[in-house]
Scaffold this motif. Structure first.
Motif, PDB file in Angstrom:
ATOM      1  N   VAL A 154      19.383  -7.470   0.180  1.00 26.17           N
ATOM      2  CA  VAL A 154      20.249  -8.782  -0.240  1.00 26.17           C
ATOM      3  C   VAL A 154      19.597  -9.616   0.709  1.00 26.17           C
ATOM      4  O   VAL A 154      19.770  -9.764   1.898  1.00 26.17           O
ATOM      5  CB  VAL A 154      21.571  -8.576  -0.278  1.00 26.17           C
ATOM      6  CG1 VAL A 154      22.110 -10.004  -0.550  1.00 26.17           C
ATOM      7  CG2 VAL A 154      22.085  -7.617  -0.965  1.00 26.17           C
ATOM      8  N   LEU A 155      18.803 -10.881   0.286  1.00 28.40           N
ATOM      9  CA  LEU A 155      18.253 -11.771   0.949  1.00 28.40           C
ATOM     10  C   LEU A 155      19.177 -13.087   0.936  1.00 28.40           C
ATOM     11  O   LEU A 155      18.546 -14.201   0.522  1.00 28.40           O
ATOM     12  CB  LEU A 155      16.850 -12.075   0.526  1.00 28.40           C
ATOM     13  CG  LEU A 155      15.964 -11.093   0.327  1.00 28.40           C
ATOM     14  CD1 LEU A 155      14.447 -11.434  -0.118  1.00 28.40           C
ATOM     15  CD2 LEU A 155      15.648 -10.381   1.735  1.00 28.40           C
ATOM     16  N   GLY A 156      20.382 -13.101   1.424  1.00 29.42           N
ATOM     17  CA  GLY A 156      21.169 -14.331   1.324  1.00 29.42           C
ATOM     18  C   GLY A 156      21.587 -14.984   0.148  1.00 29.42           C
ATOM     19  O   GLY A 156      21.408 -14.441  -1.024  1.00 29.42           O
ATOM     20  N   SER A 157      21.128 -16.259   0.056  1.00 30.53           N
ATOM     21  CA  SER A 157      21.376 -17.084  -1.075  1.00 30.53           C
ATOM     22  C   SER A 157      20.068 -17.159  -1.903  1.00 30.53           C
ATOM     23  O   SER A 157      19.786 -17.879  -2.623  1.00 30.53           O
ATOM     24  CB  SER A 157      21.832 -18.217  -0.795  1.00 30.53           C
ATOM     25  OG  SER A 157      20.731 -19.027   0.293  1.00 30.53           O
ATOM     26  N   ALA A 158      18.841 -16.354  -1.220  1.00 31.35           N
ATOM     27  CA  ALA A 158      17.651 -16.435  -1.887  1.00 31.35           C
ATOM     28  C   ALA A 158      17.209 -15.539  -2.958  1.00 31.35           C
ATOM     29  O   ALA A 158      16.818 -15.783  -4.048  1.00 31.35           O
ATOM     30  CB  ALA A 158      16.398 -16.160  -0.800  1.00 31.35           C
ATOM     31  N   GLY A 159      17.878 -14.223  -2.904  1.00 31.79           N
ATOM     32  CA  GLY A 159      17.779 -13.228  -4.206  1.00 31.79           C
ATOM     33  C   GLY A 159      17.716 -11.848  -3.620  1.00 31.79           C
ATOM     34  O   GLY A 159      18.353 -11.670  -2.350  1.00 31.79           O
ATOM     35  N   LEU A 160      17.184 -10.903  -4.170  1.00 34.53           N
ATOM     36  CA  LEU A 160      16.993  -9.497  -4.143  1.00 34.53           C
ATOM     37  C   LEU A 160      15.737  -8.977  -3.712  1.00 34.53           C
ATOM     38  O   LEU A 160      14.911  -9.588  -4.495  1.00 34.53           O
ATOM     39  CB  LEU A 160      17.823  -8.717  -5.204  1.00 34.53           C
ATOM     40  CG  LEU A 160      19.217  -9.136  -5.655  1.00 34.53           C
ATOM     41  CD1 LEU A 160      19.840  -8.563  -6.900  1.00 34.53           C
ATOM     42  CD2 LEU A 160      20.231  -8.617  -4.258  1.00 34.53           C
ATOM     43  N   MET A 161      15.541  -8.207  -2.969  1.00 34.22           N
ATOM     44  CA  MET A 161      14.081  -7.622  -2.760  1.00 34.22           C
ATOM     45  C   MET A 161      14.338  -6.151  -3.155  1.00 34.22           C
ATOM     46  O   MET A 161      14.947  -5.205  -2.624  1.00 34.22           O
ATOM     47  CB  MET A 161      13.750  -7.787  -1.487  1.00 34.22           C
ATOM     48  CG  MET A 161      12.276  -7.153  -1.188  1.00 34.22           C
ATOM     49  SD  MET A 161      11.854  -7.423   0.523  1.00 34.22           S
ATOM     50  CE  MET A 161      10.846  -8.844   0.261  1.00 34.22           C
ATOM     51  N   PHE A 162      13.241  -5.585  -4.008  1.00 39.27           N
ATOM     52  CA  PHE A 162      13.365  -4.284  -4.524  1.00 39.27           C
ATOM     53  C   PHE A 162      12.174  -3.444  -3.752  1.00 39.27           C
ATOM     54  O   PHE A 162      11.117  -4.127  -3.680  1.00 39.27           O
ATOM     55  CB  PHE A 162      13.320  -4.111  -5.998  1.00 39.27           C
ATOM     56  CG  PHE A 162      14.279  -4.871  -6.640  1.00 39.27           C
ATOM     57  CD1 PHE A 162      15.622  -4.158  -7.050  1.00 39.27           C
ATOM     58  CD2 PHE A 162      14.270  -6.077  -7.058  1.00 39.27           C
ATOM     59  CE1 PHE A 162      16.755  -4.674  -7.865  1.00 39.27           C
ATOM     60  CE2 PHE A 162      15.218  -6.759  -7.600  1.00 39.27           C
ATOM     61  CZ  PHE A 162      16.422  -6.082  -8.080  1.00 39.27           C
ATOM     62  N   SER A 163      12.580  -2.391  -2.929  1.00 38.64           N
ATOM     63  CA  SER A 163      11.469  -1.623  -2.382  1.00 38.64           C
ATOM     64  C   SER A 163      11.881  -0.146  -2.493  1.00 38.64           C
ATOM     65  O   SER A 163      12.695   0.504  -3.019  1.00 38.64           O
ATOM     66  CB  SER A 163      11.588  -1.977  -0.922  1.00 38.64           C
ATOM     67  OG  SER A 163      13.065  -1.566  -0.389  1.00 38.64           O
ATOM     68  N   TYR A 164      10.387   0.544  -2.321  1.00 44.70           N
ATOM     69  CA  TYR A 164      10.473   2.137  -2.167  1.00 44.70           C
ATOM     70  C   TYR A 164      10.215   2.374  -0.790  1.00 44.70           C
ATOM     71  O   TYR A 164       9.235   1.680  -0.010  1.00 44.70           O
ATOM     72  CB  TYR A 164       9.243   2.453  -2.979  1.00 44.70           C
ATOM     73  CG  TYR A 164       8.787   3.833  -2.749  1.00 44.70           C
ATOM     74  CD1 TYR A 164       9.432   4.931  -3.254  1.00 44.70           C
ATOM     75  CD2 TYR A 164       7.650   4.034  -2.009  1.00 44.70           C
ATOM     76  CE1 TYR A 164       8.938   6.184  -2.885  1.00 44.70           C
ATOM     77  CE2 TYR A 164       7.154   5.339  -1.538  1.00 44.70           C
ATOM     78  CZ  TYR A 164       7.969   6.602  -2.105  1.00 44.70           C
ATOM     79  OH  TYR A 164       7.470   7.444  -1.770  1.00 44.70           O
ATOM     80  N   GLY A 165      10.796   3.487  -0.397  1.00 45.74           N
ATOM     81  CA  GLY A 165      10.581   4.087   1.117  1.00 45.74           C
ATOM     82  C   GLY A 165      10.242   5.434   1.187  1.00 45.74           C
ATOM     83  O   GLY A 165      10.662   6.153   0.447  1.00 45.74           O
ATOM     84  N   ARG A 166       9.558   5.585   2.020  1.00 43.27           N
ATOM     85  CA  ARG A 166       8.779   6.979   2.179  1.00 43.27           C
ATOM     86  C   ARG A 166       8.864   7.446   3.669  1.00 43.27           C
ATOM     87  O   ARG A 166       8.586   6.935   4.682  1.00 43.27           O
ATOM     88  CB  ARG A 166       7.605   6.956   1.766  1.00 43.27           C
ATOM     89  CG  ARG A 166       6.915   8.375   2.002  1.00 43.27           C
ATOM     90  CD  ARG A 166       7.060   9.493   1.101  1.00 43.27           C
ATOM     91  NE  ARG A 166       6.513  10.788   1.397  1.00 43.27           N
ATOM     92  CZ  ARG A 166       6.707  11.828   0.847  1.00 43.27           C
ATOM     93  NH1 ARG A 166       7.499  11.855  -0.316  1.00 43.27           N
ATOM     94  NH2 ARG A 166       5.836  12.852   0.894  1.00 43.27           N
ATOM     95  N   ARG A 167       9.821   8.398   4.052  1.00 39.11           N
ATOM     96  CA  ARG A 167      10.179   9.148   5.139  1.00 39.11           C
ATOM     97  C   ARG A 167       8.772   9.913   5.625  1.00 39.11           C
ATOM     98  O   ARG A 167       8.131  10.509   4.845  1.00 39.11           O
ATOM     99  CB  ARG A 167      11.512  10.082   5.201  1.00 39.11           C
ATOM    100  CG  ARG A 167      12.627   9.206   5.117  1.00 39.11           C
ATOM    101  CD  ARG A 167      13.776  10.401   4.913  1.00 39.11           C
ATOM    102  NE  ARG A 167      15.101   9.386   5.063  1.00 39.11           N
ATOM    103  CZ  ARG A 167      16.040  10.059   5.074  1.00 39.11           C
ATOM    104  NH1 ARG A 167      16.240  11.772   5.025  1.00 39.11           N
ATOM    105  NH2 ARG A 167      17.231   9.649   4.945  1.00 39.11           N
ATOM    106  N   PHE A 168       8.704   9.817   6.781  1.00 37.83           N
ATOM    107  CA  PHE A 168       7.533  10.619   7.454  1.00 37.83           C
ATOM    108  C   PHE A 168       8.278  11.467   9.000  1.00 37.83           C
ATOM    109  O   PHE A 168       9.107  10.950   9.281  1.00 37.83           O
ATOM    110  CB  PHE A 168       6.288   9.963   7.653  1.00 37.83           C
ATOM    111  CG  PHE A 168       6.490   8.981   8.575  1.00 37.83           C
ATOM    112  CD1 PHE A 168       6.265   8.972   9.981  1.00 37.83           C
ATOM    113  CD2 PHE A 168       6.743   7.623   8.209  1.00 37.83           C
ATOM    114  CE1 PHE A 168       6.465   7.916  10.891  1.00 37.83           C
ATOM    115  CE2 PHE A 168       6.812   6.598   9.093  1.00 37.83           C
ATOM    116  CZ  PHE A 168       6.640   6.561  10.432  1.00 37.83           C
TER     117      PHE A 168
END
Length: 168
Positions: A154-168
């Motif tokens: 959640v980017l405050g009042s700017a919007g939403l960021m969608f991401s993929y995460g990979r653990r190592f």
């Protein structure tokens, strides 16, 4: 400096009895078990802005977190901001696992210093001083395998960021 931290974390040795850490030691919870993984690399190819603007550019982000005892973390992200300016975010945070009793659902909250919103866009983030501003970014994620997750930041009042995460 941010690039140097990314390179150091990416080439870090595997977890050992007493792992070498790149995050400040005071961030770790003393006596908490070691994390099951060294870190996480995230990639975001898409950001949804709440309000459309012809000035908005495509946002791409790459982030690298180091995991610490007590579900804490620190990291750095490099991205092009909504106005096409190279930007960075250096942060520390906490992950809360098992949200709503669902073992794979989690919340991650980070706080740190954001750099990159320069003229004429310096007013697009609060408390900006010469491109530097404080930031708090909450995220909700789902760990769909032991190493892979999807997250919505959640980017405050700017919007939403969608991401993929990979653990190592």
């Amino acid at each position: 400096m941010a690039l140097a931290l990314l390179l150091c974390l990416a080439s870090a040795p595997a977890l050992a009895q007493k792992p070498e850490r790149y995050c400040p030691s005071f961030l770790a919870v003393k006596g908490a078990p070691e994390p099951t993984h060294r870190g996480e690399i995230s990639f975001s190819p898409f950001t949804l802005h709440w309000n459309h603007s012809t000035e908005h550019k495509h946002v791409v982000l790459v982030a690298l977190d180091e995991q610490l005892p007590g579900d804490r973390l620190c990291g750095v992200s490099l991205f092009s901001n909504s106005f096409g300016q190279p930007s960075a975010y250096v942060y520390a945070g906490q992950q809360f696992n098992g949200l709503l009793g669902v073992p794979k659902l989690f919340v991650k909250v980070t706080a740190g210093i954001l750099y990159g919103y320069l003229a004429p866009y310096e007013d697009k983030v609060p408390l900006n001083h010469n491109g530097f501003s404080p930031a708090i970014i909450p995220a909700v994620g789902y760990q769909f395998t032991s190493n892979d997750s999807l997250q919505v930041k959640v980017l405050g009042s700017a919007g939403l960021m969608f991401s993929y995460g990979r653990r190592f």
